[in-house]
Design a protein around this motif. Structure first.
Motif, PDB file in Angstrom:
ATOM      1  N   PHE A   1      12.268   1.157  -2.203  1.00 30.27           N
ATOM      2  CA  PHE A   1      11.227   0.139  -2.240  1.00 30.27           C
ATOM      3  C   PHE A   1      11.148  -0.619  -3.566  1.00 30.27           C
ATOM      4  O   PHE A   1      10.809  -1.806  -3.585  1.00 30.27           O
ATOM      5  CB  PHE A   1       9.858   0.764  -1.949  1.00 30.27           C
ATOM      6  N   LEU A   2      11.447   0.059  -4.685  1.00 36.58           N
ATOM      7  CA  LEU A   2      11.256  -0.557  -5.999  1.00 36.58           C
ATOM      8  C   LEU A   2      12.553  -0.880  -6.734  1.00 36.58           C
ATOM      9  O   LEU A   2      12.525  -1.513  -7.784  1.00 36.58           O
ATOM     10  CB  LEU A   2      10.392   0.357  -6.880  1.00 36.58           C
ATOM     11  N   GLY A   3      13.698  -0.422  -6.204  1.00 40.80           N
ATOM     12  CA  GLY A   3      14.971  -0.719  -6.857  1.00 40.80           C
ATOM     13  C   GLY A   3      15.415   0.367  -7.820  1.00 40.80           C
ATOM     14  O   GLY A   3      14.711   1.358  -8.046  1.00 40.80           O
TER      15      GLY A   3
ATOM     16  N   GLU B   1      11.930  10.301  -4.652  1.00 43.36           N
ATOM     17  CA  GLU B   1      12.767   9.498  -5.543  1.00 43.36           C
ATOM     18  C   GLU B   1      13.623   8.517  -4.736  1.00 43.36           C
ATOM     19  O   GLU B   1      13.779   7.353  -5.114  1.00 43.36           O
ATOM     20  CB  GLU B   1      13.645  10.412  -6.402  1.00 43.36           C
ATOM     21  N   ARG B   2      14.173   8.981  -3.618  1.00 43.94           N
ATOM     22  CA  ARG B   2      14.980   8.103  -2.759  1.00 43.94           C
ATOM     23  C   ARG B   2      14.122   6.984  -2.173  1.00 43.94           C
ATOM     24  O   ARG B   2      14.544   5.826  -2.103  1.00 43.94           O
ATOM     25  CB  ARG B   2      15.635   8.909  -1.633  1.00 43.94           C
ATOM     26  N   ASP B   3      12.916   7.343  -1.748  1.00 37.93           N
ATOM     27  CA  ASP B   3      12.026   6.330  -1.175  1.00 37.93           C
ATOM     28  C   ASP B   3      11.613   5.298  -2.217  1.00 37.93           C
ATOM     29  O   ASP B   3      11.573   4.090  -1.936  1.00 37.93           O
ATOM     30  CB  ASP B   3      10.773   7.000  -0.587  1.00 37.93           C
ATOM     31  N   LEU B   4      11.299   5.748  -3.417  1.00 37.51           N
ATOM     32  CA  LEU B   4      10.891   4.830  -4.476  1.00 37.51           C
ATOM     33  C   LEU B   4      12.040   3.903  -4.875  1.00 37.51           C
ATOM     34  O   LEU B   4      11.827   2.715  -5.137  1.00 37.51           O
ATOM     35  CB  LEU B   4      10.384   5.612  -5.694  1.00 37.51           C
TER      36      LEU B   4
ATOM     37  N   GLN C   1       0.826  -1.204   0.000  1.00 32.19           N
ATOM     38  CA  GLN C   1       0.000   0.000   0.000  1.00 32.19           C
ATOM     39  C   GLN C   1       0.862   1.257   0.000  1.00 32.19           C
ATOM     40  O   GLN C   1       0.578   2.232  -0.698  1.00 32.19           O
ATOM     41  CB  GLN C   1      -0.932  -0.029   1.205  1.00 32.19           C
ATOM     42  N   TYR C   2       1.933   1.215   0.765  1.00 30.64           N
ATOM     43  CA  TYR C   2       2.795   2.383   0.866  1.00 30.64           C
ATOM     44  C   TYR C   2       3.497   2.673  -0.459  1.00 30.64           C
ATOM     45  O   TYR C   2       3.629   3.823  -0.876  1.00 30.64           O
ATOM     46  CB  TYR C   2       3.820   2.175   1.977  1.00 30.64           C
ATOM     47  N   LYS C   3       3.927   1.627  -1.158  1.00 32.43           N
ATOM     48  CA  LYS C   3       4.599   1.811  -2.443  1.00 32.43           C
ATOM     49  C   LYS C   3       3.649   2.427  -3.469  1.00 32.43           C
ATOM     50  O   LYS C   3       4.042   3.322  -4.239  1.00 32.43           O
ATOM     51  CB  LYS C   3       5.144   0.466  -2.955  1.00 32.43           C
ATOM     52  N   VAL C   4       2.417   1.972  -3.497  1.00 31.01           N
ATOM     53  CA  VAL C   4       1.439   2.531  -4.432  1.00 31.01           C
ATOM     54  C   VAL C   4       1.178   4.002  -4.113  1.00 31.01           C
ATOM     55  O   VAL C   4       1.066   4.840  -5.012  1.00 31.01           O
ATOM     56  CB  VAL C   4       0.123   1.716  -4.383  1.00 31.01           C
ATOM     57  N   LEU C   5       1.104   4.317  -2.820  1.00 28.83           N
ATOM     58  CA  LEU C   5       0.901   5.707  -2.414  1.00 28.83           C
ATOM     59  C   LEU C   5       2.079   6.569  -2.837  1.00 28.83           C
ATOM     60  O   LEU C   5       1.906   7.677  -3.357  1.00 28.83           O
ATOM     61  CB  LEU C   5       0.715   5.790  -0.901  1.00 28.83           C
TER      62      LEU C   5
ATOM     63  N   THR D   1      -3.089 -15.740 -15.946  1.00 23.54           N
ATOM     64  CA  THR D   1      -4.268 -15.000 -16.393  1.00 23.54           C
ATOM     65  C   THR D   1      -4.142 -13.514 -16.151  1.00 23.54           C
ATOM     66  O   THR D   1      -5.002 -12.756 -16.550  1.00 23.54           O
ATOM     67  CB  THR D   1      -5.528 -15.507 -15.660  1.00 23.54           C
ATOM     68  N   SER D   2      -3.098 -13.078 -15.496  1.00 24.66           N
ATOM     69  CA  SER D   2      -2.954 -11.648 -15.246  1.00 24.66           C
ATOM     70  C   SER D   2      -1.502 -11.238 -15.407  1.00 24.66           C
ATOM     71  O   SER D   2      -0.602 -12.047 -15.241  1.00 24.66           O
ATOM     72  CB  SER D   2      -3.439 -11.294 -13.835  1.00 24.66           C
ATOM     73  N   ARG D   3      -1.308  -9.939 -15.710  1.00 23.55           N
ATOM     74  CA  ARG D   3       0.038  -9.440 -15.879  1.00 23.55           C
ATOM     75  C   ARG D   3       0.742  -9.355 -14.528  1.00 23.55           C
ATOM     76  O   ARG D   3       0.113  -9.201 -13.495  1.00 23.55           O
ATOM     77  CB  ARG D   3      -0.006  -8.023 -16.489  1.00 23.55           C
ATOM     78  N   SER D   4       2.061  -9.433 -14.581  1.00 28.25           N
ATOM     79  CA  SER D   4       2.821  -9.304 -13.337  1.00 28.25           C
ATOM     80  C   SER D   4       2.780  -7.853 -12.883  1.00 28.25           C
ATOM     81  O   SER D   4       2.620  -6.943 -13.675  1.00 28.25           O
ATOM     82  CB  SER D   4       4.276  -9.730 -13.566  1.00 28.25           C
ATOM     83  N   THR D   5       2.919  -7.618 -11.621  1.00 25.26           N
ATOM     84  CA  THR D   5       2.909  -6.275 -11.060  1.00 25.26           C
ATOM     85  C   THR D   5       3.983  -6.168 -10.003  1.00 25.26           C
ATOM     86  O   THR D   5       4.251  -7.143  -9.303  1.00 25.26           O
ATOM     87  CB  THR D   5       1.535  -5.950 -10.432  1.00 25.26           C
ATOM     88  N   PRO D   6       4.607  -4.995  -9.858  1.00 27.98           N
ATOM     89  CA  PRO D   6       5.634  -4.833  -8.835  1.00 27.98           C
ATOM     90  C   PRO D   6       5.054  -4.785  -7.436  1.00 27.98           C
ATOM     91  O   PRO D   6       5.778  -4.734  -6.462  1.00 27.98           O
ATOM     92  CB  PRO D   6       6.281  -3.489  -9.213  1.00 27.98           C
ATOM     93  N   PHE D   7       3.724  -4.791  -7.341  1.00 28.73           N
ATOM     94  CA  PHE D   7       3.090  -4.707  -6.036  1.00 28.73           C
ATOM     95  C   PHE D   7       2.336  -5.987  -5.714  1.00 28.73           C
ATOM     96  O   PHE D   7       1.285  -6.242  -6.282  1.00 28.73           O
ATOM     97  CB  PHE D   7       2.103  -3.534  -5.999  1.00 28.73           C
TER      98      PHE D   7
END
Length: 270
Positions: free
Chosen positions: A101-103, A95-98, A51-55, A238-244
């Motif tokens: 969390f996301l690389g 940007e640092r936070d992303l 949830q935090y990453k999406v926010l 059946t669904s695309r991959s997601t980073p979340f």
């Protein structure tokens, strides 16, 4: 496209301090937010990394648009008094936070809902045609962050079991030694801005709209994560991959409240 809202500013006087007028004009929105379960849920520390990453993705798009507009209009008479990039800018922190969390390839993984695009587009629009309206957005966002940032940062750190400050740069304002003193300075600078009566009414309405934009972003984030969660329950392939990765249905509702509280908790302490 400007968000539609009731003319809540119509009954407010246009004399006096602009900061107090904004507080009065947005009071109804505050009451609506206070009467939800979201505030209580977040205070219990119920937020997941998903949830935090999406926010963070949505906050990044919003602040990028806001700060680009402020930079472009830094010498505008309505913007110059409240232009504090070194103290307040959030883009680099996000940007640092992303990246945390996301690389390192985080830019290719940023996903935002339609409401976030509308919010950012509004900021770009007024930055080009009515820069004085940026005052409403800067005030509601930055002073909310300064007021609620410390509380939210600690809650998020504990809930996500983060060590140190990595991933929490958004909540840190190293250029502000005293949040209370800085907020007093900011209000004083904002109250010194010369606006016509019509411009002042428009700024007050824009402040109300700013809350509505944030509420719409929250609603869209909740819908987006619900779809992600439902897709994850389908058979593989059946669904695309997601980073979340999908959150549980219980965590989904209580965690997303941070989207509102970023402007919520802080604004109650204006």
């Amino acid at each position: 496209t400007k968000v539609e809202s009731k003319p809540q500013t119509a009954n407010h006087t246009v004399v006096g301090d602009l900061s107090e007028q904004i507080k009065a004009a947005t009071q109804e929105t505050h009451v609506r937010a206070e009467n939800t379960d979201l505030m209580t849920s977040f205070q219990k520390g119920q937020i997941t990394r998903t949830q935090y990453k999406v926010l963070l993705c949505s906050l990044y798009e919003i602040y990028t648009a806001l700060e680009e507009a402020l930079d472009r209009n830094s010498s505008h008479p309505a913007v110059a008094p409240i232009y504090f990039p070194q103290e307040l800018d959030r883009t680099e922190a996000l940007e640092r936070d992303l990246e945390f969390f996301l690389g390192s390839q985080w830019r290719s993984k940023v996903i935002v809902p339609a409401a976030t695009h509308r919010y950012a587009q509004r900021l770009r629009e007024i930055g080009k045609v009515k820069p004085e309206l940026l005052v409403a957005h800067a005030y509601t966002r930055y002073l909310g962050d300064l007021s609620g940032g410390q509380v939210l940062g600690k809650l998020a750190q504990k809930a996500m079991e983060l060590e140190g400050k990595d991933g929490l740069a958004f909540f840190s304002f190293p250029g502000v030694s005293s949040a209370n003193r800085f907020k007093q300075l900011y209000r004083s600078r904002m109250n010194s801005i010369e606006l016509s009566e019509e411009q002042r009414r428009e700024v007050l309405q824009e402040a109300v709209d700013a809350f509505n934009f944030n509420i719409q972003v929250f609603d869209d984030l909740q819908k987006m994560l619900s779809v992600t969660s439902e897709s994850a329950e389908k058979p593989k392939g059946t669904s695309r991959s997601t980073p979340f990765p999908p959150p549980s249905s219980v965590q989904l509702t209580v965690g997303l409240c941070v989207g509102l509280l970023t402007v919520g908790i802080g604004l109650y302490n204006f």
